[in-house]
Design a protein around this motif. Structure first.
Motif, PDB file in Angstrom:
ATOM      1  N   ALA A 154       0.756   4.534   5.563  1.00  0.00           N
ATOM      2  CA  ALA A 154       1.142   3.154   5.295  1.00  0.00           C
ATOM      3  C   ALA A 154       2.636   3.011   5.553  1.00  0.00           C
ATOM      4  O   ALA A 154       3.421   3.910   5.223  1.00  0.00           O
ATOM      5  CB  ALA A 154       0.812   2.757   3.860  1.00  0.00           C
ATOM      6  N   SER A 162      -1.174  -0.663   6.324  1.00  0.00           N
ATOM      7  CA  SER A 162      -1.818   0.643   6.223  1.00  0.00           C
ATOM      8  C   SER A 162      -2.657   0.868   7.470  1.00  0.00           C
ATOM      9  O   SER A 162      -3.149  -0.080   8.079  1.00  0.00           O
ATOM     10  CB  SER A 162      -2.677   0.741   4.966  1.00  0.00           C
ATOM     11  N   TYR A 163      -2.815   2.127   7.862  1.00  0.00           N
ATOM     12  CA  TYR A 163      -3.464   2.419   9.133  1.00  0.00           C
ATOM     13  C   TYR A 163      -4.240   3.726   9.060  1.00  0.00           C
ATOM     14  O   TYR A 163      -3.969   4.611   8.252  1.00  0.00           O
ATOM     15  CB  TYR A 163      -2.426   2.507  10.260  1.00  0.00           C
ATOM     16  N   ARG A 164      -5.222   3.823   9.937  1.00  0.00           N
ATOM     17  CA  ARG A 164      -5.980   5.041  10.197  1.00  0.00           C
ATOM     18  C   ARG A 164      -6.237   5.113  11.688  1.00  0.00           C
ATOM     19  O   ARG A 164      -6.465   4.089  12.327  1.00  0.00           O
ATOM     20  CB  ARG A 164      -7.329   5.022   9.463  1.00  0.00           C
ATOM     21  N   GLY A 202       2.518  -4.954   3.179  1.00  0.00           N
ATOM     22  CA  GLY A 202       2.344  -3.594   3.664  1.00  0.00           C
ATOM     23  C   GLY A 202       1.400  -3.532   4.835  1.00  0.00           C
ATOM     24  O   GLY A 202       0.594  -4.441   5.069  1.00  0.00           O
ATOM     25  N   GLU A 220      -3.315   9.127   9.103  1.00  0.00           N
ATOM     26  CA  GLU A 220      -3.429   7.942   8.265  1.00  0.00           C
ATOM     27  C   GLU A 220      -2.164   7.778   7.458  1.00  0.00           C
ATOM     28  O   GLU A 220      -1.443   8.743   7.185  1.00  0.00           O
ATOM     29  CB  GLU A 220      -4.636   8.026   7.331  1.00  0.00           C
ATOM     30  N   PRO A 274       0.827  -1.200   0.000  1.00  0.00           N
ATOM     31  CA  PRO A 274       0.000   0.000   0.000  1.00  0.00           C
ATOM     32  C   PRO A 274       0.865   1.255   0.000  1.00  0.00           C
ATOM     33  O   PRO A 274       1.909   1.311   0.653  1.00  0.00           O
ATOM     34  CB  PRO A 274      -0.807  -0.133   1.308  1.00  0.00           C
ATOM     35  N   ARG A 275       0.436   2.264  -0.727  1.00  0.00           N
ATOM     36  CA  ARG A 275       1.188   3.509  -0.803  1.00  0.00           C
ATOM     37  C   ARG A 275       0.866   4.384   0.394  1.00  0.00           C
ATOM     38  O   ARG A 275      -0.257   4.432   0.877  1.00  0.00           O
ATOM     39  CB  ARG A 275       0.842   4.242  -2.103  1.00  0.00           C
ATOM     40  N   ASP A 276       1.880   5.104   0.874  1.00  0.00           N
ATOM     41  CA  ASP A 276       1.690   5.993   1.996  1.00  0.00           C
ATOM     42  C   ASP A 276       0.810   7.161   1.582  1.00  0.00           C
ATOM     43  O   ASP A 276       0.741   7.537   0.414  1.00  0.00           O
ATOM     44  CB  ASP A 276       3.038   6.499   2.493  1.00  0.00           C
TER      45      ASP A 276
END
Length: 570
Positions: free
Chosen positions: A51, A137-139, A135, A49, A36-38
């Protein structure tokens, strides 16, 4: 609580093979592996948010598979009661226990377990194979409509690779009888790819009573298609058993009666199993993107703990067993499409989610040396969570954009108590529902800087046994019920700075308020009273890619949690 020591000395052997079927002269298409792209200026919807790049979290030392979640800035993962038990998580002023307010998904499947034998939202990541993770990814915060149960403090999505650059095998030996074997490979013909992996782990740890960890892990995935349309089917299998020394009285260590790594109950420990089959299908085009996925899971869990030894039962001791036997089914579908609202361009996202937990047995038992003596609680539980959501993003001009979203959740549950004394009075069924609005506003100060304002309502579900309880099974006294869905409110003010592709800095000021923290406690089989609470804090991150492959990462977080004092009423 004590953590198992890391491996101070290890011997690591890695090999890549190319022979037999792997050495055939076949002209394969190029395989491009991406994570996943940052989040970036112009595409991010909040300051918190992002990654984590694969090279970064793969380079970090990991004592256990669940430590990979520390790639999310501000998250702390620790461990107690053996390497087979889920991590203990901390984020945004929460001691999240094993996952109550932090939602985790692996390859599209939820990890958190509602109405779990040990704790609500129990999120066991020990089935992860870190080398296959593409990857993270986060929120953070309850600001996005597609985030479901347990995502009040935040959420993380862990993705697996679909193909490997080359097959490999790794053998690792370390102190305390640590050993690990990992073999993985993939093969691509035209648009079809098979990938498989097997992992075997053993460890005794530094304890006087050997941990005797035994873990077996396997994955098999088939994927087919192109970057614009395709599908994948994935099967996973995991099984582990272990002994745990748990906490011991400090006074016994100080007096020399018990060694530092000793144990008062050598039969503490557990077993866990997880088997899953999942499928994903996607279609991307100029008019929109559609994603559909479904999964089925079989889960088994047994944990034997002893915190008070002979305090309550001088004859048999205070060991107890927590057990969980369930099948989980779920599906979700989402669609994202460009829209035109008057003169404004936008993007509309909407979807539906369904999860069904069919729990054949969730129980708490008094035991001695892992043999059951009596039943505190034993229940059969069925619960379904159905959710719909929609979120509209609007681009007002070159500097301003914003979004509004709405999520609706309805939880239906049925609890059938099987313990003969209090089981019938603690049985019942019901439902709870919740509407959760979300909103965000973004201002682009320059191509290098953005400011964010986010707010929203989120929730975590409670153990539904606490929603039907009337009598404390330990004491026979009346017990307070908990709401099936516990609501929380969050807001955040953030700033993002990206002068170039190599530097990213973010700052976020945030707050969270929970209406109530009344919870069901799996260790006692009853409810624990709690009041409304508030948390606020500040987080900052810096990501700086230096020349020659070096990288400088800094995360800092400060939080303050408060529970208001009770006021006397005249």
């Amino acid at each position: 609580m004590r953590r198992a020591c890391c491996l101070p000395h290890a011997l690591f052997i890695a090999t890549s093979w190319s022979g037999g079927a792997w050495a055939q002269e076949i002209h394969l298409p190029e395989v491009e592996v991406r994570g996943p792209r940052d989040a970036a200026i112009g595409s991010a919807d909040s300051a918190s948010e992002g990654a984590a790049e694969r090279q970064v979290f793969q380079a970090r030392p990991k004592l256990r598979p669940g430590d990979i979640i520390e790639a999310v800035p501000g998250v702390v993962a620790t461990q107690h009661s053996g390497d087979g038990k889920a991590n203990q998580y901390f984020l945004r002023g929460f001691n999240i226990d094993h996952g109550t307010d932090f939602s985790m998904k692996v390859d599209g499947m939820p990890v958190n377990m509602p109405t779990h034998g040990h704790g609500q939202g129990y999120a066991d990541l020990n089935f992860l194979i870190p080398e296959l993770v593409s990857g993270v990814s986060y929120r953070k915060g309850p600001y996005f409509a597609d985030n479901s149960d347990f995502a009040l403090a935040g959420s993380a999505t862990i993705d697996y690779l679909s193909a490997l650059d080359a097959p490999f095998a790794e053998v690792t030996f370390g102190s305390n009888n640590y050993r690990r074997l990992l073999a993985a490979g993939s093969r691509t013909l035209q648009d079809q790819t098979w990938m498989g992996a097997v992992e075997l782990v053993g460890n005794d740890g530094p304890w006087d009573v050997p941990e005797n960890l035994g873990k077996a892990n396997a994955l098999l995935r088939y994927s087919q298609g192109s970057p614009s349309r395709g599908f994948s089917i994935t099967g996973m299998a995991y099984k582990a058993s272990w002994n745990s020394t748990d906490q011991v009285p400090q006074r016994l260590i100080d007096s020399g009666e018990l060694p530092r790594f000793g144990s008062l109950n050598p039969t503490d420990g557990g077993e866990s199993q997880r088997y899953s089959l999942s499928g994903k299908w996607f279609d991307k085009s100029e008019v929109g993107e559609t994603n559909v996925s479904a999964y089925a899971m079989a889960y088994r869990f047994d944990l034997f703990s002893d915190f008070t030894y002979f305090l309550n039962s001088p004859v048999n001791g205070d060991q107890f067993e927590q057990t969980d036997r369930r099948n989980v089914f779920g599906a979700q579908a989402s669609h994202q499409m460009p829209t035109k609202l008057g003169v404004f361009d936008g993007v509309l996202s909407f979807g539906v989610q369904w999860r069904a937990d069919r729990i054949g047995e969730v129980g708490l038992y008094n035991t001695e040396s892992r043999e059951r003596l009596s039943t505190v609680r034993s229940d059969k539980v069925s619960q379904d969570l159905l959710s719909v959501y929609a979120q509209q993003l609007v681009q007002f001009n070159e500097r301003w954009r914003g979004y509004v979203g709405l999520r609706g959740d309805i939880l239906r549950y049925d609890v059938e108590g099987r313990e003969p004394v209090y089981g019938p009075v603690n049985s019942g069924s019901g439902q709870d529902s919740l509407a959760s609005p979300k909103a965000g506003l973004i201002f682009t100060l320059s191509p290098q800087q953005e400011f964010y304002l986010n707010a929203g309502v989120g929730f975590h579900s409670n153990d539904v046994r606490g929603a039907t309880i009337t009598t404390d099974p330990q004491t026979g006294l009346p017990a307070d019920r908990v709401p099936a869905l516990a609501k929380g409110h969050g807001a955040e003010l953030g700033w993002r700075f990206q002068p170039n592709e190599d530097v990213t800095a973010t700052v976020a000021l945030w707050q969270l308020r929970l209406d109530s923290e009344l919870i069901y406690v799996g260790d006692s089989g009853s409810t624990e009273p709690g009041r409304a609470s508030s948390r606020r804090g500040i987080e900052a991150t810096l990501r700086w890619k230096l020349p020659k492959g070096f990288r400088f990462d800094v995360d800092a977080a400060y939080s303050r949690a408060r529970v208001p004092r009770r006021t006397a009423r005249g």
